[in-house]
Design a protein around this motif. Sequence first.
Motif, mmCIF file in Angstrom:
data_model
loop_
_atom_site.group_PDB
_atom_site.id
_atom_site.type_symbol
_atom_site.label_atom_id
_atom_site.label_comp_id
_atom_site.label_asym_id
_atom_site.label_seq_id
_atom_site.Cartn_x
_atom_site.Cartn_y
_atom_site.Cartn_z
ATOM 1 N N GLU A 120 -6.815 0.471 -2.454
ATOM 2 C CA GLU A 120 -6.223 -1.220 -2.525
ATOM 3 C C GLU A 120 -7.395 -2.575 -3.198
ATOM 4 O O GLU A 120 -8.316 -2.354 -3.159
ATOM 5 C CB GLU A 120 -6.434 -1.730 -0.568
ATOM 6 N N PRO A 153 -3.774 2.713 3.017
ATOM 7 C CA PRO A 153 -3.647 2.113 2.461
ATOM 8 C C PRO A 153 -2.214 1.807 2.623
ATOM 9 O O PRO A 153 -1.479 2.191 3.054
ATOM 10 C CB PRO A 153 -3.395 3.170 0.900
ATOM 11 N N VAL A 196 0.687 3.427 -2.038
ATOM 12 C CA VAL A 196 -0.515 3.069 -3.011
ATOM 13 C C VAL A 196 -0.958 4.371 -3.282
ATOM 14 O O VAL A 196 -1.508 4.748 -0.725
ATOM 15 C CB VAL A 196 -1.361 2.210 -2.583
ATOM 16 N N SER A 220 0.443 -6.499 -6.326
ATOM 17 C CA SER A 220 -0.705 -6.041 -6.281
ATOM 18 C C SER A 220 -0.845 -4.917 -7.568
ATOM 19 O O SER A 220 0.009 -4.174 -7.473
ATOM 20 C CB SER A 220 -2.181 -5.764 -5.920
ATOM 21 N N PRO A 243 -3.107 -1.566 -9.861
ATOM 22 C CA PRO A 243 -4.316 -0.713 -9.812
ATOM 23 C C PRO A 243 -5.412 -1.435 -11.044
ATOM 24 O O PRO A 243 -5.110 -1.853 -11.565
ATOM 25 C CB PRO A 243 -4.420 0.631 -9.545
#
Length: 389
Positions: free
Chosen positions: A13, A42, A46, A260, A262
């Motif tokens: 995360e 997570p 994800v 969001s 990576p």
Amino acid sequence: MRITIATRISLPEPSAASFRLDALARYLVEAGDSVTMLTVRPPKGVAETPLPYRVSRFPVLRDRSGYVRGYLQYLSFDIPLAFRLLFHRRPDAVIVEPPPTSACVTALVCRLRRIPFFPYAADVWSDASEGTSAGGAVVRVVRGMERWAWNGARGVFSVNDGVTARVSEIADRAVVETVGNGVDDDVFNPDGPRRDDGRYVIYTGTASEWQGADVFVRAMAELRDEIPDARLVFLGQGSAWPELRELAESTGARVDFVPSVPAAEAATWLRGARASLASMRPGAGYDFAYPTKVFASWATGTPVVYAGPGPAGDTLRSEPMLGAAVPFDASAAAAAIREALAASPEPRPEVAAWAGEHVTLRGVAARVREFMTRRLAAGAQRGGKKRAA
């Protein structure tokens, strides 16, 4: 040493805390220590990646945006954390990441088991609460939790001198060390791929009410007709996102919201931006904060436009090649963004070189371990003297 890290957020995360704690855990392992991270599963979708340290995950409640934020969400981590720490193999020390509720749970269990613990003061949550709609009773409770945990800790890690001073004011018995903050320059650097999506500026990470990111939406509204192809990208998450969306719609500002991603993908967004944005709302009681998002931007060679008070502005004024510091004002922000949009889209190697020298997470991790080792040795000496007496 055998070290346990307790945190409600961790890789994969993406967050400033995730990167910081991962860098610390890796450094400790390289130094010969054994590390176990007590954290959460997570978010859905994800994928986990192999890590060079042991990770123990537990289910947790998340808010609508998929973030562990809110009273019930914190409790869903803190209550199991108490039992996990209670029955966990005894470590030499426990490092605990905010919120203050997690620090209090850690303090309680560690006192029962006589284990030294070290809270990470990446923020002063009680001061941040004063800058939001939280009532006075909530602020007092949060401040009381911080004071109790910090005073009882073997040591407290602080991210900058302003936080150190504030922690010392709140908890007068705390031993606080400024270890700094930084970025993983293995990921955030100017050499990787970059997005080619036209002219844009970017606000990465969390956008909360007290940060005042709305100043940039208003700035983009002023530039709408003058630079119609320019846009602002919010990349990440935050409690202020609903209000920011409404403001963008009502003003006609060209703003995109990207959830969001990576860290490596976030780096491509930063490399392609003409500038990244950061802010601190005046009067929020948080003037000492140093937004970590600026470190990632500098490490990729991207300058920063910073609006509001705080040490980040001081750095920009002393090192103008890193970007621009402006008052918390939409017109002032628009002027700085206008200049950034007119500049070359290529990353600036001199900015990345400065970041490599001043704001790397490996340097932070080294200072954390040195302080922790020193404080543990001092505690062992005191314990030996007591037993001898």
